[in-house]
Structure formats: C-alpha cells, structure tokens
Design a protein around this motif. Sequence first.
Motif, mmCIF file in Angstrom:
data_model
loop_
_atom_site.group_PDB
_atom_site.id
_atom_site.type_symbol
_atom_site.label_atom_id
_atom_site.label_comp_id
_atom_site.label_asym_id
_atom_site.label_seq_id
_atom_site.Cartn_x
_atom_site.Cartn_y
_atom_site.Cartn_z
ATOM 1 N N LYS A 1 0.841 -1.203 0.000
ATOM 2 C CA LYS A 1 0.000 0.000 0.000
ATOM 3 C C LYS A 1 0.875 1.251 0.000
ATOM 4 C CE LYS A 1 -3.631 2.253 2.691
ATOM 5 N NZ LYS A 1 -4.429 2.207 3.927
ATOM 6 N N SER A 2 1.919 1.245 0.811
ATOM 7 C CA SER A 2 2.816 2.392 0.886
ATOM 8 C C SER A 2 3.581 2.579 -0.413
ATOM 9 C CB SER A 2 3.800 2.215 2.045
ATOM 10 O OG SER A 2 3.112 2.125 3.262
ATOM 11 N N LEU A 3 4.045 1.480 -0.997
ATOM 12 C CA LEU A 3 4.777 1.562 -2.258
ATOM 13 C C LEU A 3 3.881 2.105 -3.371
ATOM 14 C CD1 LEU A 3 7.501 1.085 -3.586
ATOM 15 C CD2 LEU A 3 6.771 -1.246 -4.093
ATOM 16 N N GLU A 4 2.628 1.688 -3.398
ATOM 17 C CA GLU A 4 1.686 2.218 -4.387
ATOM 18 C C GLU A 4 1.468 3.716 -4.178
ATOM 19 O OE1 GLU A 4 -1.909 -0.078 -4.164
ATOM 20 O OE2 GLU A 4 -0.924 -1.890 -4.887
ATOM 21 N N TYR A 5 1.361 4.124 -2.914
ATOM 22 C CA TYR A 5 1.156 5.549 -2.615
ATOM 23 C C TYR A 5 2.344 6.379 -3.099
ATOM 24 C CZ TYR A 5 1.154 9.868 0.066
ATOM 25 O OH TYR A 5 1.213 11.189 0.431
ATOM 26 N N TYR A 6 3.562 5.952 -2.744
ATOM 27 C CA TYR A 6 4.744 6.715 -3.140
ATOM 28 C C TYR A 6 4.990 6.629 -4.652
ATOM 29 C CZ TYR A 6 5.868 7.429 1.768
ATOM 30 O OH TYR A 6 5.827 7.811 3.081
ATOM 31 N N SER A 7 4.656 5.517 -5.258
ATOM 32 C CA SER A 7 4.850 5.359 -6.709
ATOM 33 C C SER A 7 3.919 6.255 -7.504
ATOM 34 C CB SER A 7 4.635 3.904 -7.116
ATOM 35 O OG SER A 7 5.614 3.086 -6.528
ATOM 36 N N ALA A 8 2.799 6.625 -6.914
ATOM 37 C CA ALA A 8 1.851 7.521 -7.592
ATOM 38 C C ALA A 8 2.363 8.959 -7.607
ATOM 39 C CB ALA A 8 0.492 7.454 -6.913
ATOM 40 N N GLN A 9 3.476 9.216 -6.917
ATOM 41 C CA GLN A 9 4.081 10.542 -6.874
ATOM 42 C C GLN A 9 5.502 10.427 -7.423
ATOM 43 O OE1 GLN A 9 3.595 12.336 -2.964
ATOM 44 N NE2 GLN A 9 2.026 10.811 -2.529
ATOM 45 N N PRO A 10 5.660 10.545 -8.726
ATOM 46 C CA PRO A 10 6.958 10.282 -9.366
ATOM 47 C C PRO A 10 8.131 11.080 -8.799
ATOM 48 C CG PRO A 10 5.254 10.598 -11.025
ATOM 49 C CD PRO A 10 4.643 10.917 -9.701
ATOM 50 N N GLU A 11 7.915 12.364 -8.497
ATOM 51 C CA GLU A 11 9.034 13.152 -7.976
ATOM 52 C C GLU A 11 9.469 12.653 -6.610
ATOM 53 O OE1 GLU A 11 6.263 15.644 -8.745
ATOM 54 O OE2 GLU A 11 6.911 15.836 -10.823
ATOM 55 N N LYS A 12 8.502 12.312 -5.782
ATOM 56 C CA LYS A 12 8.812 11.857 -4.423
ATOM 57 C C LYS A 12 9.529 10.510 -4.456
ATOM 58 C CE LYS A 12 6.450 12.831 -0.842
ATOM 59 N NZ LYS A 12 5.552 13.012 0.288
ATOM 60 N N ILE A 13 9.037 9.573 -5.253
ATOM 61 C CA ILE A 13 9.676 8.254 -5.297
ATOM 62 C C ILE A 13 11.070 8.366 -5.911
ATOM 63 C CG2 ILE A 13 8.732 7.448 -7.512
ATOM 64 C CD1 ILE A 13 8.855 5.180 -4.513
ATOM 65 N N GLN A 14 11.256 9.288 -6.849
ATOM 66 C CA GLN A 14 12.587 9.487 -7.437
ATOM 67 C C GLN A 14 13.556 10.022 -6.391
ATOM 68 O OE1 GLN A 14 13.750 8.640 -10.568
ATOM 69 N NE2 GLN A 14 15.691 9.082 -9.583
ATOM 70 N N GLN A 15 13.105 10.974 -5.593
ATOM 71 C CA GLN A 15 13.947 11.506 -4.509
ATOM 72 C C GLN A 15 14.284 10.407 -3.505
ATOM 73 O OE1 GLN A 15 11.589 14.703 -2.935
ATOM 74 N NE2 GLN A 15 12.150 16.134 -4.577
ATOM 75 N N MET A 16 13.314 9.569 -3.215
ATOM 76 C CA MET A 16 13.554 8.466 -2.283
ATOM 77 C C MET A 16 14.596 7.512 -2.854
ATOM 78 S SD MET A 16 9.628 7.811 -1.029
ATOM 79 C CE MET A 16 9.968 6.358 -0.062
ATOM 80 N N TYR A 17 14.459 7.170 -4.125
ATOM 81 C CA TYR A 17 15.408 6.236 -4.732
ATOM 82 C C TYR A 17 16.788 6.851 -4.929
ATOM 83 C CZ TYR A 17 12.897 1.940 -5.184
ATOM 84 O OH TYR A 17 12.284 0.744 -4.886
ATOM 85 N N ASP A 18 16.868 8.158 -5.053
ATOM 86 C CA ASP A 18 18.180 8.805 -5.077
ATOM 87 C C ASP A 18 18.895 8.571 -3.748
ATOM 88 O OD1 ASP A 18 17.760 9.705 -7.657
ATOM 89 O OD2 ASP A 18 17.152 11.741 -7.033
ATOM 90 N N LYS A 19 18.164 8.694 -2.641
ATOM 91 C CA LYS A 19 18.738 8.447 -1.318
ATOM 92 C C LYS A 19 19.091 6.968 -1.140
ATOM 93 C CE LYS A 19 16.235 12.305 0.688
ATOM 94 N NZ LYS A 19 15.142 12.725 1.566
#
Length: 126
Positions: free
Chosen positions: A81-99
């Motif tokens: 559920k959390s992964l789907e939520y963050y994946s729906a926000q491309p900029e946020k998930i990209q920032q997370m994956y940069d970290k």
Amino acid sequence: MQKYIGLFFSVLLYLTACKNDKVPTGIIEEQTMIRLLTDIHVVDGSIATVPQIPDSLYKYGRNKYVAVFKRYNTNDTQFKKSLEYYSAQPEKIQQMYDKIEVVLKAKVDSVNKVPEKKIQNAVPKQ
C-alpha cells in the motif's frame, strides 16, 4: 451540450488543481520507507545468488522478507500500500530512490574496499 462539456472540464480542472498533501492512514513514513526499501533491495540481491531451482526463492527468500518486515514493524500488505502511494508521486519516489542509491552504493563500496595494508600482508614476500 457545450455547456455540459464546459462544466465537465471546469470540474475536472478544479479536481486536478486541488492537491491533497495529507498522507493516508496506514502509509509507512517516508524515512522509514527509504530504510525499508534499502533493506528489501539488499535481500533481493542476496536472493539473486541462490541457485534457481523450483521453489528456491520461496524457500530462501520468504523468511528474509518476513524478517525485514518484522524489523520495521510492518507487513507485506502495508508495504505494498505504501509503495503504491509513493509510486503515484513520481518526484517523491525518485527523490527516495536517489537516497536509496547513495546508501546502497556506500554499502557496496564498504564491502569492495579492502584496506591496502591487509592486501600487502596477505601477499607472501619472496
């Protein structure tokens, strides 16, 4: 008819313009999710080294994933559920994956770097 089409697009524009920054309940906090995803990717990498025989991923991998979820007091349903939520926000998930990338690179570098003295001491002198 044009009046209804105009009304439809006006409502559509209004709905898309209103952003709700409130995080739904049951979503894992962002920093925790970054650490969780990092550990999940480490487990993914360790499972990739297991010989690919039938049920090997289930046999060896399931317990590793369960242990990671237990460490973060979550389960696979909340994670999805959390992964789907963050994946729906491309900029946020990209920032997370940069970290996440920075952390994983640091882990790989720490494993791959062997102090020069240890290498010199390991080589027999002639």
